[in-house]
Design an enzyme around this catalytic site. Sequence first.
Site, PDB file in Angstrom:
ATOM      1  N   CYS A 169       0.889  -0.931  -0.194  1.00 53.80           N
ATOM      2  CA  CYS A 169      -0.125  -0.099  -0.491  1.00 53.80           C
ATOM      3  C   CYS A 169       0.557   1.464  -0.047  1.00 53.80           C
ATOM      4  O   CYS A 169       1.610   1.421   0.439  1.00 53.80           O
ATOM      5  CB  CYS A 169      -1.072   0.284   1.512  1.00 53.80           C
ATOM      6  SG  CYS A 169      -2.125  -1.694   1.182  1.00 53.80           S
ATOM      7  N   ARG A 220       6.414  -0.182  -4.391  1.00 56.46           N
ATOM      8  CA  ARG A 220       5.986  -0.610  -2.753  1.00 56.46           C
ATOM      9  C   ARG A 220       5.070  -2.034  -3.532  1.00 56.46           C
ATOM     10  O   ARG A 220       4.796  -3.384  -2.523  1.00 56.46           O
ATOM     11  CB  ARG A 220       5.043  -0.309  -1.150  1.00 56.46           C
ATOM     12  CG  ARG A 220       5.888   1.076  -1.471  1.00 56.46           C
ATOM     13  CD  ARG A 220       5.118   2.039  -0.788  1.00 56.46           C
ATOM     14  NE  ARG A 220       4.285   1.334   0.017  1.00 56.46           N
ATOM     15  CZ  ARG A 220       6.042   1.383   1.936  1.00 56.46           C
ATOM     16  NH1 ARG A 220       6.887   2.284   1.577  1.00 56.46           N
ATOM     17  NH2 ARG A 220       4.747   1.319   2.825  1.00 56.46           N
ATOM     18  N   TRP A 265      -2.556  -3.050  -2.109  1.00 58.74           N
ATOM     19  CA  TRP A 265      -1.990  -4.657  -1.591  1.00 58.74           C
ATOM     20  C   TRP A 265      -2.569  -5.386  -1.186  1.00 58.74           C
ATOM     21  O   TRP A 265      -3.284  -5.456   0.074  1.00 58.74           O
ATOM     22  CB  TRP A 265      -0.309  -4.522  -1.395  1.00 58.74           C
ATOM     23  CG  TRP A 265       0.081  -5.594  -1.600  1.00 58.74           C
ATOM     24  CD1 TRP A 265       0.780  -5.921  -2.157  1.00 58.74           C
ATOM     25  CD2 TRP A 265       0.334  -6.842  -0.973  1.00 58.74           C
ATOM     26  NE1 TRP A 265       1.578  -7.444  -2.634  1.00 58.74           N
ATOM     27  CE2 TRP A 265       1.247  -7.908  -1.260  1.00 58.74           C
ATOM     28  CE3 TRP A 265       0.038  -7.563   0.856  1.00 58.74           C
ATOM     29  CZ2 TRP A 265       1.168  -9.442  -0.566  1.00 58.74           C
ATOM     30  CZ3 TRP A 265      -0.144  -8.615   1.420  1.00 58.74           C
ATOM     31  CH2 TRP A 265       0.313  -9.644   0.636  1.00 58.74           C
ATOM     32  N   ASN A 319      -3.286   2.214   5.228  1.00 59.42           N
ATOM     33  CA  ASN A 319      -2.338   0.903   4.784  1.00 59.42           C
ATOM     34  C   ASN A 319      -2.516   0.114   5.923  1.00 59.42           C
ATOM     35  O   ASN A 319      -2.235   1.175   7.001  1.00 59.42           O
ATOM     36  CB  ASN A 319      -0.885   2.076   4.419  1.00 59.42           C
ATOM     37  CG  ASN A 319      -0.236   0.778   4.772  1.00 59.42           C
ATOM     38  OD1 ASN A 319       0.224  -0.824   3.992  1.00 59.42           O
ATOM     39  ND2 ASN A 319       1.729   1.397   4.715  1.00 59.42           N
ATOM     40  N   GLY A 320      -2.270  -1.459   5.723  1.00 58.86           N
ATOM     41  CA  GLY A 320      -2.355  -1.967   7.651  1.00 58.86           C
ATOM     42  C   GLY A 320      -3.476  -2.556   7.366  1.00 58.86           C
ATOM     43  O   GLY A 320      -4.069  -2.742   6.452  1.00 58.86           O
ATOM     44  N   GLU A 334      20.313 -16.839  -1.185  1.00 62.90           N
ATOM     45  CA  GLU A 334      20.521 -15.263  -1.574  1.00 62.90           C
ATOM     46  C   GLU A 334      20.559 -15.925  -3.135  1.00 62.90           C
ATOM     47  O   GLU A 334      19.226 -15.693  -3.644  1.00 62.90           O
ATOM     48  CB  GLU A 334      21.188 -14.318  -1.621  1.00 62.90           C
ATOM     49  CG  GLU A 334      21.115 -13.162  -1.872  1.00 62.90           C
ATOM     50  CD  GLU A 334      19.942 -12.289  -1.742  1.00 62.90           C
ATOM     51  OE1 GLU A 334      18.608 -12.539  -0.763  1.00 62.90           O
ATOM     52  OE2 GLU A 334      18.997 -11.677  -2.588  1.00 62.90           O
ATOM     53  N   LYS A 382      16.595 -15.014  -4.821  1.00 63.11           N
ATOM     54  CA  LYS A 382      16.176 -13.908  -5.787  1.00 63.11           C
ATOM     55  C   LYS A 382      16.001 -15.117  -7.340  1.00 63.11           C
ATOM     56  O   LYS A 382      14.740 -14.306  -7.755  1.00 63.11           O
ATOM     57  CB  LYS A 382      17.479 -13.444  -6.527  1.00 63.11           C
ATOM     58  CG  LYS A 382      18.740 -12.507  -5.726  1.00 63.11           C
ATOM     59  CD  LYS A 382      17.885 -11.032  -6.310  1.00 63.11           C
ATOM     60  CE  LYS A 382      16.645 -10.835  -5.017  1.00 63.11           C
ATOM     61  NZ  LYS A 382      17.328 -10.813  -3.511  1.00 63.11           N
ATOM     62  N   GLU A 401      11.714 -15.811  -6.614  1.00 65.55           N
ATOM     63  CA  GLU A 401      11.297 -14.153  -6.590  1.00 65.55           C
ATOM     64  C   GLU A 401      10.949 -13.692  -7.660  1.00 65.55           C
ATOM     65  O   GLU A 401       9.457 -13.056  -7.759  1.00 65.55           O
ATOM     66  CB  GLU A 401      11.006 -13.468  -5.149  1.00 65.55           C
ATOM     67  CG  GLU A 401      12.722 -12.319  -5.797  1.00 65.55           C
ATOM     68  CD  GLU A 401      12.665 -11.590  -4.543  1.00 65.55           C
ATOM     69  OE1 GLU A 401      11.892 -10.881  -3.989  1.00 65.55           O
ATOM     70  OE2 GLU A 401      13.795 -11.268  -4.036  1.00 65.55           O
ATOM     71  N   HIS A 432      23.321 -35.375   3.231  1.00 68.59           N
ATOM     72  CA  HIS A 432      22.802 -35.477   4.129  1.00 68.59           C
ATOM     73  C   HIS A 432      20.675 -35.525   3.657  1.00 68.59           C
ATOM     74  O   HIS A 432      20.311 -35.121   4.763  1.00 68.59           O
ATOM     75  CB  HIS A 432      22.588 -35.171   6.023  1.00 68.59           C
ATOM     76  CG  HIS A 432      24.247 -34.586   6.179  1.00 68.59           C
ATOM     77  ND1 HIS A 432      24.742 -36.055   7.145  1.00 68.59           N
ATOM     78  CD2 HIS A 432      25.376 -34.152   6.131  1.00 68.59           C
ATOM     79  CE1 HIS A 432      25.277 -35.677   7.508  1.00 68.59           C
ATOM     80  NE2 HIS A 432      26.558 -34.453   6.422  1.00 68.59           N
ATOM     81  N   LYS A 487       7.211  -4.754  -1.645  1.00 66.82           N
ATOM     82  CA  LYS A 487       8.971  -4.362  -1.208  1.00 66.82           C
ATOM     83  C   LYS A 487       8.911  -3.681  -0.141  1.00 66.82           C
ATOM     84  O   LYS A 487       9.650  -4.499   0.775  1.00 66.82           O
ATOM     85  CB  LYS A 487       8.490  -2.780  -2.173  1.00 66.82           C
ATOM     86  CG  LYS A 487      10.128  -2.331  -1.976  1.00 66.82           C
ATOM     87  CD  LYS A 487      11.281  -3.111  -2.312  1.00 66.82           C
ATOM     88  CE  LYS A 487      12.783  -2.345  -2.442  1.00 66.82           C
ATOM     89  NZ  LYS A 487      13.744  -3.675  -2.448  1.00 66.82           N
TER      90      LYS A 487
HETATM   91  C1  F6R Z   1      13.954 -10.443  -1.314  1.00 63.79           C
HETATM   92  C2  F6R Z   1      13.095  -8.882  -0.514  1.00 63.79           C
HETATM   93  C3  F6R Z   1      13.122  -9.034   0.926  1.00 63.79           C
HETATM   94  C4  F6R Z   1      13.556  -8.313   1.742  1.00 63.79           C
HETATM   95  C5  F6R Z   1      12.371  -8.808   3.000  1.00 63.79           C
HETATM   96  C6  F6R Z   1      12.993  -7.869   4.326  1.00 63.79           C
HETATM   97  O1  F6R Z   1      14.573  -9.627  -2.338  1.00 63.79           O
HETATM   98  O2  F6R Z   1      14.137  -7.624  -0.654  1.00 63.79           O
HETATM   99  O3  F6R Z   1      13.279 -10.606   0.680  1.00 63.79           O
HETATM  100  O4  F6R Z   1      14.376  -8.541   1.970  1.00 63.79           O
HETATM  101  O5  F6R Z   1      11.329  -8.803   3.019  1.00 63.79           O
HETATM  102  O6  F6R Z   1      12.609  -6.421   3.792  1.00 63.79           O
HETATM  103  P1  F6R Z   1      13.243  -5.625   4.506  1.00 63.79           P
HETATM  104  O7  F6R Z   1      14.826  -5.038   4.067  1.00 63.79           O
HETATM  105  O8  F6R Z   1      12.430  -3.863   4.117  1.00 63.79           O
HETATM  106  O9  F6R Z   1      12.591  -5.238   6.196  1.00 63.79           O
END
Ligand code: F6R
Length: 617
Positions: free
Chosen positions: A2, A27, A75, A102-103, A486, A490, A493, A509, A612
């Site tokens: 949001c 976002r 969202w 938002n929330g 990581e 990537k 997602e 294992h 985001k």
């Molecule tokens: C993945 C990604 C998320 C954020 C997570 C925490 O690419 O961006 O996994 O790392 O949602 O977000 P922040 O750092 O804003 O707390």
Amino acid sequence: MCGIVGYVGPKATVDVLIGGLRRLEYRGYDSAGIAVISAGHLEMRKKSGKLVNLEAEIAAHPLPESHIGIGHTRWATHGAPTDGNAHPHLGGPAHKLALIHNGIIENFAELKAELLAEGTRFASETDTEVAAHLIAREYEQTHDLFAAFSSVMNRLHGAFTILVVHQDQPDVVLAARRNAPLVIGLGTGENFLGSDVAAFVEHTKRAVSVGQDEIVVLRADSVELFGFDGTPVAYTEFEVDWDASAASKGGWPSFMAKEIADQPQAIADTLMGRVRPDGHVVLDDIKQISTQQINDIERIIIVACGTASYAGDVAKYAIEKWARIPVQVELSHEFRYRSPIVTPNTLVIAISQSGETMDTLMAVRYAQELGAKVFAICNTQGATLARESDAVIYTHAGPEVAVASTKALTAQITAGYMLALVLAEARGALDEAHLTALGQELLHLPKKVSEVLENISQASDLGTAHANAKSVLFLGRNVGFPVAMEGALKLKEIAYIHAEGFAAGELKHGPIALIEEGQPVIVMVPSPDDVDSLHPKVISNIQEIRARGAKVIAIAEEGDGTVGNYAEAVIYVPKTDAIMAAVLCVIPLQAFALALSTAKGLDVDQPRNLAKSVTVE
Ligand code: F6R
């Protein structure tokens, strides 16, 4: 999650609101809407889907000139992403009030039951609409908008940033904040509200971060803050150090591509003024913590989510090796809801790009209740995490717009290295020569990252070549393990394919059963010079999976003369300290995922289902 924008001032309000919403698109959202007041009438347009749908709606049904309004990207949580569930929501039978939120309003069901019993008709399935009707109802009784608004805010449970305009009060936007982000932009003869500063940074860089349980009364020429009990609250402004142009693509095909390329600068900016040429790290950000307090630390708990938690994993390796303090890394949402052992000598480090991740905020509040000191590593000035922590080490990665984190991660890892060296020095855990050599190596990281980027086409080509892969596995040891996780995150997602990261030693294992003919596996290979003999162990792991049909892409150190014999492809990165190699090795994985996603024709910046900034638990 949001995006919220509010505006009062002389500019064309529709343009300000749409411009702000566009800057908040990153976002994550699935519908959008705005409401403005013009000549004493409230007008609203809203539409499911992307902002272009809303713009088309406004083009088809133009809005009148206006100087006050609110805008929202939603969202979906309660109710599908339809036109009807999009915000704003209108309150009262005469539809004089518009509200955005938002929330999540946790007690919406009981409030809705109360309104239904009185005959209120609802136009949506959202939790939000109850707030609009409640405020409208109270206003009709008292004609005091502030009183109606604050009374309803006191009745809501959960997380909310709420903005309201009412056509009978056409000069004021009211806003409230509890457990969700809200920032004020201060202009001259105009003022703004936003979920974050990106909403208004092209208009003003003077900002105020709204505190927990505070109400904002925003007019063109004044800004007032009050507690939920009506008591006036003083505020301090800060200067936004983001340039509006930093949040634009600047000619790159995607924000993610730009942000990958931004990394040398992001790391250099994060190091700037903090590492002396002689290699000593000086973190003024935590100077209020005495050497004695650092010496008293018995344990560190790092809380974070997703990519930020992998930065935490790398920090754990650095802190334990260099400062000799035990560290555990916990996903914030797990830490909060078990019974962790936290003592006054436990230091909690919260890592968050946005500083608004609700899971991490709740973990921090819980840790503080248990008596721990909290340091934050955060990329966003004025964010809730920064306000609520005992000390903040800002990363200076600039705005990160793509949902998939790239430059924020490498800046977070860099901050973790600096913190580890400060702790090591305070505790005398490293001799001077070793300490300063590590500090100086930090200063070389931006250049080494640039070198990785100069050869990034190899990783991109490999990503493109794997566009049809159903699954990619990632392996690593030591810091290579979080880097592997990581790399897998990537891919999941942004390319929507099965991917997993494993500790290479764990293979036998269980996970080795996944290996079959042709399975792509990307392996982080440590330096052949590493003192812990991890290199031969990883080479053995590669042989084990190749014997079972895996196709191996190795990420290895320049000059490694053996790895080429064991892999289908090798991406070489410059030599650095074994722990700092995490920053260099993760970059080809970012480029691999970006290219693979692009080859599949996907939206790399706004992957499906993701937001985001995850501002709900
Ligand atoms: C993945 C990604 C998320 C954020 C997570 C925490 O690419 O961006 O996994 O790392 O949602 O977000 P922040 O750092 O804003 O707390």
